[in-house]
Every structure is written in C-alpha cells, then in structure tokens.
Design a protein around this motif. Sequence first.
Motif, PDB file in Angstrom:
ATOM      1  N   LEU A 217       0.766  -1.409  -0.052  1.00 22.63           N
ATOM      2  CA  LEU A 217      -0.055   0.103  -0.027  1.00 22.63           C
ATOM      3  C   LEU A 217       0.857   1.254   0.091  1.00 22.63           C
ATOM      4  O   LEU A 217       0.692   2.220  -0.689  1.00 22.63           O
ATOM      5  N   LYS A 218       2.032   1.282   0.850  1.00 22.08           N
ATOM      6  CA  LYS A 218       2.855   2.452   0.802  1.00 22.08           C
ATOM      7  C   LYS A 218       3.482   2.591  -0.568  1.00 22.08           C
ATOM      8  O   LYS A 218       3.722   3.786  -1.140  1.00 22.08           O
ATOM      9  N   LEU A 219       3.742   1.590  -1.333  1.00 23.88           N
ATOM     10  CA  LEU A 219       4.477   1.740  -2.640  1.00 23.88           C
ATOM     11  C   LEU A 219       3.338   2.383  -3.685  1.00 23.88           C
ATOM     12  O   LEU A 219       3.477   2.970  -4.583  1.00 23.88           O
ATOM     13  N   ALA A 220       2.025   1.562  -3.358  1.00 24.37           N
ATOM     14  CA  ALA A 220       0.749   2.070  -4.179  1.00 24.37           C
ATOM     15  C   ALA A 220       0.821   3.599  -4.126  1.00 24.37           C
ATOM     16  O   ALA A 220       0.512   4.199  -5.267  1.00 24.37           O
ATOM     17  N   LEU A 221       0.752   4.100  -2.745  1.00 18.24           N
ATOM     18  CA  LEU A 221       0.524   5.662  -2.611  1.00 18.24           C
ATOM     19  C   LEU A 221       1.542   6.265  -3.294  1.00 18.24           C
ATOM     20  O   LEU A 221       1.201   7.509  -3.919  1.00 18.24           O
ATOM     21  N   CYS A 222       2.985   5.908  -3.625  1.00 18.17           N
ATOM     22  CA  CYS A 222       3.771   6.711  -4.189  1.00 18.17           C
ATOM     23  C   CYS A 222       3.745   6.381  -5.663  1.00 18.17           C
ATOM     24  O   CYS A 222       4.727   6.899  -6.413  1.00 18.17           O
ATOM     25  N   GLY A 223       2.804   5.767  -6.215  1.00 17.46           N
ATOM     26  CA  GLY A 223       2.620   5.586  -7.814  1.00 17.46           C
ATOM     27  C   GLY A 223       3.468   4.385  -8.120  1.00 17.46           C
ATOM     28  O   GLY A 223       3.666   4.393  -9.603  1.00 17.46           O
TER      29      GLY A 223
END
Length: 333
Positions: A217-223
């Motif tokens: 999810l953290k990776l996803a937030l950063c695109g």
Amino acid sequence: MRLSPRALCAARAAWRECFPLHGRDVARWFPGHMAKGLKKMQSSLKMVDCIIEVHDSRISFFRRNPLFQETLGLRPHLLILNKMDLADLTEQQKIIQHLGAEGFKNTVFTSCVKDENIKQIIPKVTELVGSSYRYHRAENVEYCIMVIGIPNVGKSSLINSLRRQHLKTGKAARVGGEPGITRAVSSRIQVSERPLMFLLDTPGVLSPRIESVETGLKLALCGTVLDHLVGEETMADYLLYTLNRHQLFGYVQHYGLGRASDDIQHVLKSIAVRLGKTRKVKMLTGTGDVNVVQPNYSAAARDFLQTFRSGLLGSVMLDRDVLGGHLPADTHS
C-alpha cells in the motif's frame, strides 16, 4: 495544518489504531514480467562502471529487490533518494545512519523537480569509480553508469535533470507520472562533458515478492503500481489512515472539511460535493426509472491521491515506524 489539543484528542478517540489488511492479495498488484528487465540489465553490465539506484524518499527503507545485488554484481553503488521535496526529512541524519547500517554507505537526497542536490551526483560517481577496480574498462576515458530502481521513482527525470545541470540541454529520457514509462534498457545518454559520462536508463523492477500488504500500500501511494490494480478507494482509505496517524491534517483545510475524519466515505463524499464530481445513476421505482445524482467516490479518491502526490497535503515519511524501531503490524499472514 495542526489541530488544537482538544480537537486532536477528540479526533484520536475515533481513529483506527491499525488498517484492516485481511483479504487483500498483494501478489496480483505487481506485474511478473520484470525478470526480462533484469536480464537486459545484466547483459549490459560489461559496459557499466557504477550503479545509481533511485528510490523514493517517502519510503526510504523499503527493502530493495534482492535480485539487484545478485544480477548487478559488485559495481560501485550510489543510492539516490529522490522526491525529497515531498518527504518529511526532519530526521534525515537518522535515515542516513539507518541506511548505512544496512550497507548503503553512499546516499544523496535529491529533487529532480527543483534540481536540488543534483550537482552532488557526478562528483560522487567520479569518486566511487576512481577508487574501484574497473575490470576491462580501465582504458576507457568515459564513464558509463546504469540507473536502476523500482517503477516511477524518477530515474528518467534524474537523467534529464543531470543534463540540465551539466550540459544545459533538454530532455533525453521520456518521463511520466505513472509506472511503466521506461520499457527497456535505453541506449547511452550523455549527462556530462567533463568528465565524459553516459547513463543507461532502465525499466523499473520490483521485488518478486512484496513482504507485506502494508508495504504494498505504501508503494502504491507513491505511484509504483497502477492505481486501478489496487483500487483508488482502498488507496484513499489507507492514505487517510496514514495522514491521521502522522497528524497531518492538511486535507481538512485543502478540501474545506471543517474537521478531521477517519471515515473515508464521509471524506470522499465531501470532496466529491466540493469539487462537483457527481454521476447520474438510474434507480428503479414504482413509477419507473428515475435518474439520481450521487457523489462520484472514485473520482474523489483519484483527486485525493493526486493532491497527496503533488505535495499539497504536506510532506510525509511513510516509513516513520521503521525509523522509530516499530514495524507496522501486518495482519496479512
């Protein structure tokens, strides 16, 4: 924006202490075709003097792809933590010390948007190459550097920034605001005249296995992955949870919400109404079909994510728990 102590205490009582991670399949978020990119990088190694690994400053401690080390050998290594303009770096020295303990001895924070600290890179690379064995490239007067990293952290932007600083020229590498813009190992791109230096841009490569759903999810937030693979509303909910947990309430003022909230449906509805993001839905009634105007939650979630990524909700360190020695709980396993 900071809430008053009374408002903060009242809001905290209603905030979630952890984010629900059950039932989320992180494996399907990340493409499995990246081994091809690693093979291409390996085949280009014979012409490479140094590796520049680019990462996102907001997730400084994400465990990097272990295949990088296996595939790319013992070349000198420089870690670039990009997008520093979006990251909370109040504890920058602790971050550097933590990374040093993990074996990352050479780290530079950068912002390609502002060309911040970009001029440190070529002297540092020159120093690293000069103090290492160059194998069969000892007679070459020019340096060739490979730029690697996970998707959408600014590898191509870094190359263009270096060209602006040292060659006073424009773009050579295509850039974009989503992962997957660079699809193959590029031909050599000159970034400096003295010393004569060329860079190889490469496609973003993720670890074959993401260690936890929360890391995903953290990776996803950063695109790092395409939003629709995770779900915009799921990501917006995790973003809201993260902002509240870090006491970053810029979203309250930005969207005119009046108060902080931990209810993503309430926040998205308020955003949709404020921005006029609605949609017509047909409802079947006793007298026939009726068109009803409803808030467009997906459109509101996309705006929320984009506003965060552009830095309008404040700078954030998504890995703050790691820095403090407290890993976030993961209920995925």
